[in-house]
Design an enzyme around this catalytic site. Structure first.
Site, PDB file in Angstrom:
ATOM      1  CG  HIS A   1     -13.368  -6.988   3.378  1.00 19.76           C
ATOM      2  ND1 HIS A   1     -13.718  -7.975   2.496  1.00 19.76           N
ATOM      3  CD2 HIS A   1     -12.411  -7.511   4.185  1.00 19.76           C
ATOM      4  CE1 HIS A   1     -12.965  -9.043   2.724  1.00 19.76           C
ATOM      5  NE2 HIS A   1     -12.164  -8.791   3.739  1.00 19.76           N
TER       6      HIS A   1
ATOM      7  CD  GLU B   1      -8.509 -16.338   3.474  1.00 21.76           C
ATOM      8  OE1 GLU B   1      -9.330 -15.662   4.104  1.00 21.76           O
ATOM      9  OE2 GLU B   1      -7.506 -15.843   2.942  1.00 21.76           O
TER      10      GLU B   1
ATOM     11  CG  ASP C   1     -12.725 -14.990   2.418  1.00 29.38           C
ATOM     12  OD1 ASP C   1     -13.724 -14.592   1.811  1.00 29.38           O
ATOM     13  OD2 ASP C   1     -11.720 -14.294   2.607  1.00 29.38           O
TER      14      ASP C   1
ATOM     15  CB  CYS D   1      -7.483 -13.954  11.939  1.00 26.12           C
ATOM     16  SG  CYS D   1      -7.347 -14.541  10.244  1.00 26.12           S
TER      17      CYS D   1
END
Ligand code: PEP
Ligand code: MG
Length: 586
Positions: A210, A453, A477, A524
């Site tokens: 992240h 995910e 993920d 996404c």
């Protein structure tokens, strides 16, 4: 001496500037630039911390029990001496007065300088005093803690950065600054979002950690996983960050500087060229419309999304509203206002708000890294966290439903795998609506989507399609969990492969099944924003891509050059291959 350090390329482009080291300390330290007028205030904070530590140490020393070992008194005397040492105090004041660092940052920067001097000492006894110095500094930092983190607003847009040819190898303050750190939490990155850095390098981190994702949203060149960079680079070293190749060049020679200056200008030209596509519709050569949406972390990111022609927000990572607040969660009103701001900011275009995805490499607080659980990525994360705290989840659901009264809002649920989780989520959503009704509050309709995910979700996609209005595939993920590769761990980053046949199979089947049932499906994860993947995703039938605004124009360029129907057969070949990357020419 020129040398280079290799890491992972996470955000494209070239940055050239002076290194600003964010020293690692066991105490959580805020790093921000102060205004000229705040200098005396920061010096005063420093003095107060020093005096408090002096008093504390003196008190400890004076009140030592009679039978305590004599070494204890000696250690405290060394510490007392170090607090008063001018090498520390004068140096720290210098960082504040000359560089405008906040007091904590100044203190850790000076610790770094003095610690290196200790390391270079011949005398083993003196060398070992470094540990004492660290303890003294940590005492001072603890006294200073609890101060608001403020980063002065400044543009970090490339156009405002001094150009390489303008740089002079002197001590001027207005040269670009490049951040070098061992690690930066996503919350740290958010703070830097408003600051002045032209690029950054970290020792740890994977391509889709992240921290790397936020870096990409900053649109500044970045390299992560550079292992020992923060130990090798010194404060103020000139460095070049090649965000395309994942290389950091330290103290470059004039020839290397000139070469990278040229590359930097080429990259700027390319960006300017892409800007012309802002108003061009994202339609393939064979007339297929493709929706290019934006991933955002904060409501204030909406204008950047509109600027590049995003047709909506495909992923608002709401957890960033929850981070870096020492565990105090935003209440319903604060969340509602934030979501409304994003909705208003998108001027009638849809906004997909994902419920919090806290956990794994997104701790609530940068100090609260989850070291108590063996594998936080497999632990209480995302929807699991929300369902474990229904009151918190209901608060967020109410805030989102209220924001939906102001525009098109889609609700998105992360990390689902089980039917039970789906039922609990819908039950709580219904309860949130009832609570709002009972309060007489206005709220709007929302489409409800699930993130795919976890491989278990992809493999039971029919169950998901029965319950949800749309799906959004979180490839970051999905890849991590399919390949058992921690996305934030640079040691296994070479095995993190979006093109592994197993990943592609899950992706292709999810897209195909959603389309067959007439339901909208998007990607996404970072794959959607990688122009090298656009043709493949189009060939697999994807028509909704959500990515950082900074990637939209590069992906659009691929879309308008592609013939989607002709890509279908090729995509099936890629899917059937053992080595898809080869077929894609990568
Ligand atoms: C993903 O997993 O691909 C995703 C978009 O969610 P995040 O990166 O926030 O985990
Ligand atoms: Mg995810």
């Amino acid at each position: 001496m020129t040398f280079s350090v290799h890491g992972l390329a996470v955000a494209r482009g070239i940055a050239i500037g002076r290194a600003v080291l964010v020293a690692s300390s066991r105490v959580d330290v805020a790093h921000y630039f102060i205004q000229h007028a705040q200098v005396s205030e920061e010096l005063e904070r420093l003095t107060q911390a020093r005096e408090a530590v002096l008093e504390e140490l003196q008190g400890l020393h004076d009140n030592l029990p009679k039978d305590s070992p004599p070494e204890l008194a000696a250690i405290l005397e060394v510490h007392l001496m170090l607090v008063q040492d001018t090498m520390l105090a004068d140096g720290v004041a210098g960082w504040i007065k000359d560089r405008f660092y906040n007091a904590e940052w100044a203190l850790t920067s000076q610790l770094d300088v003095v610690a290196r001097q200790f390391d270079e000492m011949d005398d083993a006894y003196l060398r070992e005093r470094k540990g004492d110095l660290e303890q003294v500094v940590e005492r001072m930092l603890r006294h200073m803690k609890g101060v608001a983190h403020v980063v002065p607003q400044a543009s970090n847009k490339r156009s405002n950065q001094p150009r390489q040819q303008d740089l002079q190898l002197d001590d001027e303050m207005d040269v670009p600054l490049v951040l070098v750190a061992h690690d930066l939490s996503p919350a740290d990155m958010l703070q830097f979002k408003q600051s002045v850095f032209a690029g950054f390098v970290t020792d740890v981190g994977g391509k889709t950690s992240h921290t790397a994702i936020v870096a990409r949203s900053l649109d500044i060149p970045a390299v992560v996983g550079a292992r020992t960079a923060s130990q090798l680079v010194r404060q103020d070293d000139w460095i070049i960050i090649d965000g395309d190749a994942g290389v950091v060049i330290v103290n470059p020679s004039p020839i290397i500087l000139a070469e990278y200056g040229f590359k930097q200008r080429q990259a700027d030209l390319e960006r300017e060229r892409l800007l012309r596509l802002r108003h061009t519709p994202a339609v393939t050569l064979d007339g297929q419309r493709v929706d290019l949406l934006a991933n955002i972390e904060m409501p204030d990111d909406a204008p950047a999304a509109l600027d590049v022609g995003a047709v909506g927000v495909g992923l608002f990572r709401s957890e960033f509203l929850f981070m870096g607040r020492a565990g105090a969660l935003p209440d319903e009103e604060e969340q509602y206002l934030a979501y409304k701001r994003a909705v208003d900011g998108m001027k009638g275009l849809p906004v997909t708000i994902r419920t919090v995805d806290i956990g794994a490499d997104k701790p609530l607080d940068r100090t609260a890294k989850d070291e108590t659980h063996l594998n936080p990525a497999l632990g209480l994360r995302a929807i699991r966290w929300s369902l474990a705290d229904p009151a918190m989840f209901l608060t967020q659901l109410r805030a989102i439903l209220r924001a939906a009264a102001h525009g098109q809002v889609h609700l998105l649920i992360p990390m689902l795998a089980h039917a039970r989780e789906i039922q609990q989520t819908f039950a709580l959503l219904e309860k949130a609506r009832r609570q709002l009704d009972a309060r007489g509050d206005v709220f709007g309709p929302v489409k409800v989507g699930a993130m795919i995910e976890v491989p278990a979700a992809a493999l039971s996609v029919k169950m998901f399609l029965r319950h949800f209005d749309y799906l959004s595939i979180g490839t970051n993920d999905l890849i991590q969990y399919t390949l058992a590769i921690d996305r934030a761990d640079e040691l296994v980053a070479h095995l993190y492969d979006p093109l592994h046949p197993a990943v592609l199979r899950l992706l292709a089947d999810t897209i195909a099944e959603s389309r067959a049932q007439g339901k909208s499906v998007s990607v996404c994860g970072e794959m959607a924003g990688d122009p090298a993947m656009t043709r493949l995703l189009l060939g697999l039938g994807l028509r909704n891509f959500s990515m950082h605004p900074t990637q939209i124009l590069a992906v659009k360029q691929e879309v308008i050059r592609a013939d989607a129907s002709r890509l279908e057969a090729w995509a099936q070949d890629v899917l059937a291959s053992d080595e898809p990357a080869q077929l894609m020419g990568l």
